[in-house]
Structures are given as structure tokens and as C-alpha cells.
Design an enzyme around this catalytic site. Structure first.
Site, PDB file in Angstrom:
ATOM      1  N   ASP A 112      -4.841  -8.876   4.276  1.00 18.95           N
ATOM      2  CA  ASP A 112      -3.847  -8.168   5.087  1.00 18.95           C
ATOM      3  C   ASP A 112      -4.102  -8.457   6.571  1.00 18.95           C
ATOM      4  O   ASP A 112      -3.231  -8.892   7.318  1.00 18.95           O
ATOM      5  CB  ASP A 112      -3.939  -6.659   4.799  1.00 18.95           C
ATOM      6  CG  ASP A 112      -2.856  -5.866   5.509  1.00 18.95           C
ATOM      7  OD1 ASP A 112      -2.050  -6.465   6.248  1.00 18.95           O
ATOM      8  OD2 ASP A 112      -2.799  -4.631   5.345  1.00 18.95           O
ATOM      9  N   ASP A 160      -1.125  -1.641  -4.018  1.00 17.55           N
ATOM     10  CA  ASP A 160      -2.481  -1.720  -3.464  1.00 17.55           C
ATOM     11  C   ASP A 160      -3.037  -0.302  -3.283  1.00 17.55           C
ATOM     12  O   ASP A 160      -2.377   0.558  -2.686  1.00 17.55           O
ATOM     13  CB  ASP A 160      -2.389  -2.445  -2.106  1.00 17.55           C
ATOM     14  CG  ASP A 160      -3.744  -2.867  -1.568  1.00 17.55           C
ATOM     15  OD1 ASP A 160      -4.681  -3.052  -2.370  1.00 17.55           O
ATOM     16  OD2 ASP A 160      -3.848  -3.042  -0.331  1.00 17.55           O
ATOM     17  N   HIS A 161      -4.242  -0.052  -3.790  1.00 15.67           N
ATOM     18  CA  HIS A 161      -4.925   1.243  -3.610  1.00 15.67           C
ATOM     19  C   HIS A 161      -4.088   2.457  -3.995  1.00 15.67           C
ATOM     20  O   HIS A 161      -3.942   3.393  -3.195  1.00 15.67           O
ATOM     21  CB  HIS A 161      -5.431   1.399  -2.165  1.00 15.67           C
ATOM     22  CG  HIS A 161      -6.499   0.421  -1.797  1.00 15.67           C
ATOM     23  ND1 HIS A 161      -7.798   0.526  -2.248  1.00 15.67           N
ATOM     24  CD2 HIS A 161      -6.456  -0.710  -1.052  1.00 15.67           C
ATOM     25  CE1 HIS A 161      -8.514  -0.500  -1.780  1.00 15.67           C
ATOM     26  NE2 HIS A 161      -7.713  -1.271  -1.061  1.00 15.67           N
ATOM     27  N   ASN A 185      -7.782 -10.184  -1.665  1.00 17.61           N
ATOM     28  CA  ASN A 185      -6.858  -9.372  -0.863  1.00 17.61           C
ATOM     29  C   ASN A 185      -6.909  -9.710   0.626  1.00 17.61           C
ATOM     30  O   ASN A 185      -7.986  -9.702   1.233  1.00 17.61           O
ATOM     31  CB  ASN A 185      -7.203  -7.895  -1.035  1.00 17.61           C
ATOM     32  CG  ASN A 185      -6.730  -7.345  -2.360  1.00 17.61           C
ATOM     33  OD1 ASN A 185      -6.384  -8.091  -3.263  1.00 17.61           O
ATOM     34  ND2 ASN A 185      -6.710  -6.037  -2.472  1.00 17.61           N
ATOM     35  N   SER A 209     -10.118 -10.828   4.402  1.00 13.70           N
ATOM     36  CA  SER A 209      -9.596 -11.631   5.507  1.00 13.70           C
ATOM     37  C   SER A 209     -10.751 -12.377   6.161  1.00 13.70           C
ATOM     38  O   SER A 209     -11.882 -11.887   6.202  1.00 13.70           O
ATOM     39  CB  SER A 209      -8.901 -10.740   6.540  1.00 13.70           C
ATOM     40  OG  SER A 209      -7.560 -10.495   6.141  1.00 13.70           O
ATOM     41  N   SER A 253       0.859  -1.188   0.000  1.00  9.46           N
ATOM     42  CA  SER A 253       0.000   0.000   0.000  1.00  9.46           C
ATOM     43  C   SER A 253       0.898   1.243   0.000  1.00  9.46           C
ATOM     44  O   SER A 253       2.122   1.147   0.155  1.00  9.46           O
ATOM     45  CB  SER A 253      -0.870   0.004   1.251  1.00  9.46           C
ATOM     46  OG  SER A 253      -0.032   0.144   2.403  1.00  9.46           O
TER      47      SER A 253
END
Ligand SMILES: O=C(CO)COP(=O)(O)O
Ligand SMILES: O=C[C@H](O)COP(=O)(O)O
Ligand SMILES: [Zn+2]
Ligand SMILES: [Zn+2]
Length: 346
Positions: A277, A83-84, A275, A235, A50
Site C-alpha cells: 500500500d 484487507d484486515h 501486501n 512495501s 481495507s
């Protein structure tokens, strides 16, 4: 080396009906945890960083880390993904630092908080796609805003995500608009919104279709059978990890994540990138808390970072197995960026 683009990897995943977990990394321990799990299960990997990870680790250090991981595991195809991303410069500098894939998240304005309108999103995403494809690099776009269908709130976390109350229109990607967006931007993969959010507190109960709208994915896949779909905020927030943290002095409130079987249902409907994290964060924190509470005299970081890596690696292995990624590394020969660039040019 074994660097691969997101496009090539997800095309392979679509052909063979599997998905690839994309694990966020911020440091060497997380990078090694993913690579060890990948080597043990013969899985191709997506590592993603990120903006926060890039400033935490330093772009040059991160570039060196990626290079080291690729060289240490030459048999594992490795996609390095932003990411993003929040604008052209963030995506361009990621490419300069060796990323083979970028996300342009135009669902939010450049502040990473304010929901954007369709025209802004389509325009910035199309410009990033032109730039990235010229380099052979892949692009993920996002349509719809992540947030909770239970509360209607955005999902502000670590200074990222919408902070305001959102309408159901914003929280659920519109399938017709998704079709238009892919046409307007040329993205390789599309992240969609259907009730997931980043962080540990996604759902106050085991999610059903009212708060985790998997049917939206099915409808988008029906209209866009050749677009690789991406689930963010995926997640699973395993209860056993919550319990270890709480047993060793932590304070995680009762919460639910996205059940693995719902992700498997998504994989049957075109989800190719998942995704993750928070699960890695929980695993590392659980191991560190346990190690330090069991031996308060310990002060060598390796003594708690090694179990932290091992616990994170176990989560990665579980996901590689559950998503069908395991074993796929042996069936992939990564193409160089130049070959991907020529393909886009044609
Ligand atoms: O979507 C993510 C990163 O983009 C991570 O989601 P989690 O917080 O559910 O792990
Ligand atoms: O936003 C997605 C990931 O969880 C990254 O989080 P971060 O911005 O805190 O690094
Ligand atoms: Zn986040
Ligand atoms: Zn995300």
C-alpha cells in the site's frame, strides 16, 4: 467475467513458484493504475480494500468500480480481497459486495488495536471460514502481531494496529502454533508476523536478519508446505520516491522498507501474497507534488492524477516482474464461486 478467488490464484502461484502482489486501492485512479500495469505485463491481480477504503469510497461505489475494472480488462484474472477484516459482519458484507476473498485478522480484537489471544483468533477465524467457504470465497487469517523488532512497538497507523509494547513472542509467529492454527481454522492463506509493519517507517536501517526475521517464514514453510503464506507491511519504500517527495516540499524522514530481494527469498519459501500500500501512496504523492510545484498555475485534477497513476503503475509493473507474476494471466482460467463452494463442501 474474470473474477478469481484467492485460493485458485495462490494454488496456481504455488504450482509455478511465483507470488502475487496485493495492492490496496481506495479510488478509481489506484484501481486503474494496477490494471494497466497488469495488462502491460499479463499479470493476474489482487486488489484489496481495507475497512478504511470501504468507508472512504462507499461500498456500492467500490462494487461498481470492481465490476468496471473486471469488464474493462476481461483478460486479467482479478481477485477482490478484504484487507484486515475485524469480524464476521465486515467479512459478510464484503462478500455481499462482490469480494472473492476476505481476510479475517483475528490477531487483533475487533477494535483493530488490542492483541487477541489464540482462542479468540482461532474461533472467529474458523467461523468466518465456514461462512465464506459456503459461498466459495477464500479466507486469509493472521497469526502474530505486526510490529517492529527494533523498538518492540506495535504499528499503530491510520487508527489500525497495536499501540502498545509487544513481546518477541507476539511479534514473531510461532511455527508450531501456525501449524495448529491452520488445522483449527481451515484458512486458505496465512499472514505471519516477522518484523514488518505497515506504513513508511518500518526500519531505521537496511534490515538484516535481526530485525526482519525471514528465517521464521522458512521454518513455517517447512512445517506447512501446502499453506500459502502472506507478507504484510511489504512495501519497499523506494529511496527515489522518498527523494522526489522531499525535493518537492515533502518531509519524509530517512527510512527503510522491505528490500525486494528479501521478498524474493520469501517467495522461495512459500510466500504467495505480498501486501503493498505504502509504495503506491508514495508514488502518487511524489508525482502530485512534482506536477503541482513545477506548474503552480495548474488546477485541473486530471493534470496531476494522470502522472500519479503512471508513477503508481510503474511501481506495480516492477513488482509484477520481480515476483514472477508477469506472464501468468495467460495460464489461468478463473473458476466460478459455485465451483469453489462445491470443492470446499467435498
Ligand atoms: O500490509 C499492507 C496492507 O495490509 C500494506 O503494507 P505497506 O504499508 O508496507 O504497504
Ligand atoms: O492496513 C493496511 C493498509 O495499509 C490499509 O491502510 P488503511 O487502513 O489506512 O486503508
Ligand atoms: Zn494499515
Ligand atoms: Zn496488512
Amino acid at each position: 467475467m474474470a473474477m478469481i478467488t484467492l485460493r485458485q490464484l495462490l494454488d496456481h502461484a504455488a504450482e509455478r513458484g511465483y507470488a502475487v502482489p496485493a495492492f490496496n486501492i481506495n479510488n478509481m485512479e489506484q484501481g486503474l493504475a494496477v490494471m494497466k500495469a497488469a495488462a502491460a505485463t499479463r499479470s493476474p491481480v489482487i486488489l484489496q480494500a481495507s475497512r478504511g477504503a470501504r468507508s472512504y469510497a462507499n461500498d456500492l461505489v467500490l462494487a461498481g468500480l470492481i465490476d468496471g475494472l473486471a469488464r474493462a480488462y476481461p483478460e486479467i484474472p482479478l481477485c477482490m480481497h478484504l484487507d484486515h477484516g475485524n469480524g464476521l459482519a465486515t467479512c459478510a458484507t464484503a462478500i455481499q459486495n462482490g469480494f472473492t476473498s476476505v481476510m479475517m485478522d483475528g490477531s487483533l480484537m475487533a477494535d483493530g488495536k488490542t492483541p487477541a489471544d489464540y482462542d479468540y483468533n482461532a474461533d472467529i477465524t474458523r467461523r468466518v471460514t465456514e461462512m465464506a467457504h459456503a459461498c466459495g470465497v477464500s479466507v486469509e487469517g493472521e497469526l502474530g502481531v505486526l510490529g517492529s523488532l527494533e523498538t518492540g512497538m506495535g504499528e499503530a497507523e491510520d487508527g489500525h494496529g497495536a499501540t502498545e509494547k509487544l513481546s518477541e513472542d507476539q511479534l514473531l509467529t510461532d511455527p508450531a502454533e501456525a501449524e495448529q492454527f491452520v488445522k483449527d481454522t481451515g484458512v486458505d492463506a496465512l499472514a505471519i508476523a516477522m518484523g514488518t509493519s505497515h506504513g513508511a517507517y518500518k526500519f531505521t536501517r537496511k534490515p538484516d536478519g535481526a530485525i526482519l526475521a525471514m528465517h521464521v517464514i522458512e521454518e513455517i514453510h517447512r512445517r506447512l508446505p501446502n499453506t500459502h503464506l502472506v507478507m504484510h507491511g511489504s512495501s519497499s519504500v523506494p529511496e527515489d520516491l522518498q527523494q522526489i517527495i522531499n525535493n518537492y516540499g515533502g518531509d519524509i524522514r530517512p527510512t527503510w522498507g522491505v528490500p525486494v530481494e528479501e521478498i524474493q527469498r520469501g517467495i522461495r519459501s512459500g510466500v504467495r501474497k505480498v501486501n503493498i500500500d505504502t509504495d503506491s501512496r508514495l508514488a502518487m504523492t511524489a508525482a502530485i507534488r512534482k506536477t503541482l510545484m513545477e506548474d503552480p498555475t495548474e488546477f485541473d485534477p486530471r493534470k496531476y492524477l494522470k502522472p500519479a497513476m503512471e508513477m503508481m503503475s510503474q511501481v506495480c509493473k516492477d513488482r509484477f516482474e520481480a515476483f514472477g507474476t508477469a506472464g501468468q494471466a495467460d495460464h489461468l482460467t478463473p473458476l466460478p464461486l459455485s465451483a469453489m463452494a462445491s470443492r470446499y463442501a467435498a
